[in-house]
Write a protein that holds these residues in place. Sequence first.
Motif, short mmCIF file in Angstrom:
data_model
loop_
_atom_site.label_atom_id
_atom_site.label_comp_id
_atom_site.label_asym_id
_atom_site.label_seq_id
_atom_site.Cartn_x
_atom_site.Cartn_y
_atom_site.Cartn_z
N SER A 185 39.22 49.59 23.66
CA SER A 185 40.26 50.22 23.17
C SER A 185 41.64 49.67 23.56
N LYS A 186 41.33 49.34 25.03
CA LYS A 186 42.71 48.78 25.88
C LYS A 186 42.77 47.26 25.95
N GLY A 187 41.73 46.82 25.04
CA GLY A 187 41.82 45.13 24.98
C GLY A 187 41.22 44.67 26.02
N ILE A 188 40.15 45.20 26.93
CA ILE A 188 39.83 44.66 28.15
C ILE A 188 38.52 44.02 28.10
N LEU A 189 37.70 44.73 27.10
CA LEU A 189 36.43 44.51 26.78
C LEU A 189 36.35 43.95 25.39
N HIS A 190 36.08 42.93 25.18
CA HIS A 190 35.87 42.35 23.68
C HIS A 190 34.63 41.39 23.58
N ASN A 191 33.76 41.83 22.39
CA ASN A 191 32.62 40.74 22.31
C ASN A 191 31.66 40.96 23.47
N GLY A 192 31.87 41.89 24.38
CA GLY A 192 30.66 42.13 25.41
C GLY A 192 31.44 41.33 26.64
N CYS A 193 32.23 40.83 26.69
CA CYS A 193 32.93 40.46 27.86
C CYS A 193 34.34 40.69 28.13
N ILE A 194 34.65 40.82 29.60
CA ILE A 194 36.08 40.90 29.75
C ILE A 194 36.84 39.80 29.48
N CYS A 195 38.24 40.31 28.76
CA CYS A 195 38.87 39.27 28.35
C CYS A 195 39.94 38.67 29.45
N GLU A 196 40.15 37.34 29.44
CA GLU A 196 40.60 36.77 30.61
C GLU A 196 42.17 37.14 30.61
N GLY A 197 42.43 37.50 32.03
CA GLY A 197 43.82 38.16 32.51
C GLY A 197 43.98 39.48 32.10
N SER A 198 43.18 40.17 31.65
CA SER A 198 43.37 41.58 31.22
C SER A 198 43.27 42.49 32.37
N LEU A 199 42.70 42.12 33.26
CA LEU A 199 42.45 43.18 34.42
C LEU A 199 43.49 42.81 35.69
N ARG A 200 44.63 43.45 35.21
CA ARG A 200 45.72 43.56 36.08
C ARG A 200 45.65 45.10 36.77
N LEU A 201 46.69 45.33 37.77
CA LEU A 201 46.70 46.43 38.19
C LEU A 201 47.08 47.66 37.30
N ASP A 202 48.25 47.35 36.37
CA ASP A 202 48.97 48.34 35.72
C ASP A 202 47.92 48.64 34.55
N ASN A 203 47.02 47.76 34.01
CA ASN A 203 46.00 47.78 32.97
C ASN A 203 45.13 48.82 33.53
N ILE A 204 44.45 48.41 34.76
CA ILE A 204 43.50 49.36 35.42
C ILE A 204 43.94 50.79 35.44
N ASN A 205 45.34 51.00 35.87
CA ASN A 205 46.00 52.28 36.03
C ASN A 205 46.20 53.09 34.85
N SER A 206 45.93 52.43 33.73
CA SER A 206 46.27 53.09 32.54
C SER A 206 44.89 53.47 31.71
N LEU A 207 43.79 53.16 32.38
CA LEU A 207 42.62 53.48 32.02
C LEU A 207 42.19 55.08 32.20
N HIS A 208 42.64 56.23 31.80
CA HIS A 208 42.84 57.36 32.03
C HIS A 208 41.29 57.79 32.14
N TYR A 209 40.32 57.72 31.25
CA TYR A 209 39.21 58.15 31.35
C TYR A 209 38.16 57.69 32.42
N LEU A 210 38.37 56.22 32.99
CA LEU A 210 37.88 55.73 34.05
C LEU A 210 38.12 56.34 35.32
N ASP A 211 39.69 56.67 35.30
CA ASP A 211 40.28 57.68 36.61
C ASP A 211 39.31 58.94 36.60
N CYS A 212 39.44 59.61 35.37
CA CYS A 212 38.61 60.88 35.77
C CYS A 212 36.87 60.70 36.05
N VAL A 213 36.37 59.56 35.91
CA VAL A 213 35.06 59.30 35.94
C VAL A 213 35.18 59.06 37.63
N ILE A 214 36.02 58.34 38.42
CA ILE A 214 36.02 57.95 39.62
C ILE A 214 36.54 59.39 40.41
#
Length: 368
Positions: A185-214
């Motif tokens: 939903s955040k455009g990081i995972l598409h067709n089973g692979c991580i989209c190029e350049g999508s993993l920046r610190l601000d993107n990771i910090n916007s992943l609320h459910y991931l934050d809850c899991v950790i």
Amino acid sequence: VFSKIFSHEALESYLPKIQLVIKDTLRAWSSNPESINVYHEAQKLTFRMAIRVLLGFRIPDEELSRLFEVYQQFVENVFSLPVDLPFSGYRRGIRARETLQKGLEKAIQEKLQNTQGKDYADALDILIESGKEHGKELTMQELKDGTLELIFAAYATTASASTSLIMQLLKHPQVLGKLREELRSKGILHNGCICEGSLRLDNINSLHYLDCVIKEVLRLFTPISGGYRTVLQTFELDGFQIPKGWSVMYSIRDTHDTAPVFKDVDIFDPDRFGQGRSEDKDGRFHYLPFGGGVRTCLGKHLAKLFLKALAIELASTSRFELATRTFPKITLVPVVHPVDGLKVKFFGLDSNQNEILSGTDAMLGATV
């Protein structure tokens, strides 16, 4: 100095290197035909991350493996009784520390001589520069001590939490499914692979459910049990007077187990930290996986970033299953970890989330 080492800017520059180390490691795990001991391999992974990313040492893999074995021996004996007898744990720890210091000195000297081709400032660079800014050139001994402290900060507790994360993802496939959905939903995972350049610190910090899991992994499986503090001012607790100057121990684990804000404390439930519940928001000292006060863990932001990057890679590029019939029991000493280390079989995935077959399996499949 440590505030610079773990600043937002520093973490942003470490992130691509952390991803590379995790990718390489998961690729190696997936190519192993046997199951792996997750806790032991997670220790290797966090040690490698500290050496390659935090310290920027260009140590060949073979030498890195030797240094890891020595470091493990040092850590295993660091809390031994200080009885200096031949073959004692204390003597083994001292010898391991001396060998480790020699290896680190060699790596530091090589680093100081080879400054070409660097595209980011690592933690050791920041440490050296900070000394110069304050008009104090750090001695080799100070550099070795600082290096050892940085490795120690990045190593045992992060390896423990990484193992706990993998075990909970195995136990709760629906959590892994929700993680994948959030990444899509955040455009990081598409067709089973991580989209190029999508993993920046601000993107990771916007992943609320991931934050809850950790957060939930660290609540239920806090790597260390507690910490010590010196009493600065005499105070009273439950009718007992605690004098100034005493050392007191606080328990992180007992705090998490008894804090009234947490409902069903024994259940792994990341949603307790989600919007609407936010069970960590009530009160200052109910949730403290990294300790509290001015002596809170300095590397907590790096540890959380590492765990998030690992979770993203696990959700995106790996399939894994428990290699034993039942989940192992957990021991709390010296840090939280499964008694058998957690035996898991990893499988690589191609870009369509299909299992990558080994050459033999592919040939067998072709003949059926």
